[in-house]
Design a protein around this motif. Sequence first.
Motif, PDB file in Angstrom:
ATOM      1  N   ARG A  97      33.251  20.883 -73.831  1.00 13.70           N
ATOM      2  CA  ARG A  97      33.798  21.767 -72.813  1.00 13.70           C
ATOM      3  C   ARG A  97      33.266  21.482 -71.411  1.00 13.70           C
ATOM      4  NH1 ARG A  97      31.419  27.318 -73.709  1.00 13.70           N
ATOM      5  NH2 ARG A  97      29.715  26.271 -72.645  1.00 13.70           N
ATOM      6  N   ASP A  98      31.989  21.364 -71.265  1.00 15.13           N
ATOM      7  CA  ASP A  98      31.386  21.273 -69.936  1.00 15.13           C
ATOM      8  C   ASP A  98      31.765  20.029 -69.145  1.00 15.13           C
ATOM      9  OD1 ASP A  98      30.158  23.765 -69.924  1.00 15.13           O
ATOM     10  OD2 ASP A  98      28.448  23.029 -71.067  1.00 15.13           O
ATOM     11  N   PRO A  99      31.863  18.836 -69.752  1.00 16.42           N
ATOM     12  CA  PRO A  99      32.329  17.697 -68.945  1.00 16.42           C
ATOM     13  C   PRO A  99      33.747  17.895 -68.396  1.00 16.42           C
ATOM     14  CG  PRO A  99      31.297  16.916 -70.961  1.00 16.42           C
ATOM     15  CD  PRO A  99      31.415  18.396 -71.081  1.00 16.42           C
ATOM     16  N   GLU A 100      34.601  18.554 -69.176  1.00 18.18           N
ATOM     17  CA  GLU A 100      35.956  18.829 -68.686  1.00 18.18           C
ATOM     18  C   GLU A 100      35.934  19.826 -67.534  1.00 18.18           C
ATOM     19  OE1 GLU A 100      38.036  20.192 -72.112  1.00 18.18           O
ATOM     20  OE2 GLU A 100      38.076  18.216 -73.057  1.00 18.18           O
ATOM     21  N   TRP A 101      35.070  20.830 -67.626  1.00 14.08           N
ATOM     22  CA  TRP A 101      34.975  21.816 -66.553  1.00 14.08           C
ATOM     23  C   TRP A 101      34.460  21.175 -65.277  1.00 14.08           C
ATOM     24  CZ3 TRP A 101      32.412  26.753 -69.008  1.00 14.08           C
ATOM     25  CH2 TRP A 101      33.323  27.379 -69.845  1.00 14.08           C
ATOM     26  N   ILE A 102      33.436  20.342 -65.401  1.00 10.99           N
ATOM     27  CA  ILE A 102      32.892  19.675 -64.213  1.00 10.99           C
ATOM     28  C   ILE A 102      33.935  18.745 -63.604  1.00 10.99           C
ATOM     29  CG2 ILE A 102      31.163  18.012 -63.413  1.00 10.99           C
ATOM     30  CD1 ILE A 102      29.196  19.287 -65.370  1.00 10.99           C
ATOM     31  N   ALA A 103      34.654  18.017 -64.449  1.00 10.88           N
ATOM     32  CA  ALA A 103      35.698  17.113 -63.947  1.00 10.88           C
ATOM     33  C   ALA A 103      36.806  17.897 -63.245  1.00 10.88           C
ATOM     34  CB  ALA A 103      36.266  16.282 -65.087  1.00 10.88           C
ATOM     35  N   CYS A 104      37.180  19.034 -63.800  1.00 11.72           N
ATOM     36  CA  CYS A 104      38.213  19.871 -63.187  1.00 11.72           C
ATOM     37  C   CYS A 104      37.759  20.393 -61.830  1.00 11.72           C
ATOM     38  CB  CYS A 104      38.555  21.025 -64.125  1.00 11.72           C
ATOM     39  SG  CYS A 104      39.741  22.193 -63.450  1.00 11.72           S
ATOM     40  N   LEU A 105      36.536  20.880 -61.752  1.00 10.88           N
ATOM     41  CA  LEU A 105      36.021  21.408 -60.486  1.00 10.88           C
ATOM     42  C   LEU A 105      35.819  20.304 -59.455  1.00 10.88           C
ATOM     43  CD1 LEU A 105      33.510  23.941 -62.028  1.00 10.88           C
ATOM     44  CD2 LEU A 105      35.541  24.524 -60.700  1.00 10.88           C
ATOM     45  N   LEU A 106      35.361  19.129 -59.895  1.00  5.27           N
ATOM     46  CA  LEU A 106      35.200  18.008 -58.976  1.00  5.27           C
ATOM     47  C   LEU A 106      36.552  17.527 -58.467  1.00  5.27           C
ATOM     48  CD1 LEU A 106      33.363  15.958 -57.573  1.00  5.27           C
ATOM     49  CD2 LEU A 106      33.507  14.548 -59.631  1.00  5.27           C
ATOM     50  N   ALA A 107      37.532  17.452 -59.356  1.00  5.07           N
ATOM     51  CA  ALA A 107      38.879  17.044 -58.933  1.00  5.07           C
ATOM     52  C   ALA A 107      39.447  18.038 -57.930  1.00  5.07           C
ATOM     53  CB  ALA A 107      39.793  16.918 -60.143  1.00  5.07           C
ATOM     54  N   ALA A 108      39.250  19.320 -58.164  1.00  6.47           N
ATOM     55  CA  ALA A 108      39.747  20.326 -57.223  1.00  6.47           C
ATOM     56  C   ALA A 108      39.083  20.176 -55.856  1.00  6.47           C
ATOM     57  CB  ALA A 108      39.505  21.727 -57.783  1.00  6.47           C
ATOM     58  N   ALA A 109      37.771  19.970 -55.839  1.00  6.79           N
ATOM     59  CA  ALA A 109      37.068  19.808 -54.563  1.00  6.79           C
ATOM     60  C   ALA A 109      37.520  18.537 -53.840  1.00  6.79           C
ATOM     61  CB  ALA A 109      35.557  19.782 -54.792  1.00  6.79           C
ATOM     62  N   LEU A 110      37.697  17.450 -54.582  1.00  8.10           N
ATOM     63  CA  LEU A 110      38.150  16.201 -53.961  1.00  8.10           C
ATOM     64  C   LEU A 110      39.587  16.299 -53.465  1.00  8.10           C
ATOM     65  CD1 LEU A 110      36.536  13.540 -56.315  1.00  8.10           C
ATOM     66  CD2 LEU A 110      35.928  14.043 -53.939  1.00  8.10           C
ATOM     67  N   ILE A 111      40.449  16.935 -54.244  1.00  4.71           N
ATOM     68  CA  ILE A 111      41.839  17.111 -53.808  1.00  4.71           C
ATOM     69  C   ILE A 111      41.887  17.962 -52.545  1.00  4.71           C
ATOM     70  CG2 ILE A 111      44.025  18.231 -54.418  1.00  4.71           C
ATOM     71  CD1 ILE A 111      43.532  17.192 -57.299  1.00  4.71           C
ATOM     72  N   GLY A 112      41.095  19.023 -52.507  1.00  2.00           N
ATOM     73  CA  GLY A 112      41.034  19.845 -51.296  1.00  2.00           C
ATOM     74  C   GLY A 112      40.560  19.052 -50.092  1.00  2.00           C
TER      75      GLY A 112
END
Length: 135
Positions: A97-112
């Motif tokens: 679970r946690d690697p997916e959550w970190i990847a999702c949050l990192l992708a959101a920050a980078l996309i922003g």
Amino acid sequence: MEWWHLVDGARPVPDPVATSFVWTAAYAGAFGLVSLFDLLGVLDHTGLALAALALLAALLGVRGRFAAAPGTALVCWGFLNVFATHPIGEISWAGHRDPEWIACLLAAALIGTVVGRVRHARAAYRRITPFEDAD
């Protein structure tokens, strides 16, 4: 009446906000969101908390630097992991679970961040026009 140009040339692209400010805003925003979800009693739905924190990371990324994105993602993940999952108050690592959550949050920050940089670049490009004297 005569018009005078106060500034000639293109205005510069705005500078991104300092990384420390973005991380402070991420800390305060994540704390506020998790507290709000706790008051509303919806912390059982970690997907909702993840979506809200990803939106926060993306919004902070719009005004932040690329270097701030990993720290923003980790701050948001920390609040998600410690306060929005059981047992509350303990940091844990779930390998699925946690690697997916970190990847999702990192992708959101980078996309922003990408959206913010592109938006500022487009605005700067539109402001660049040849100066024509109306004499």
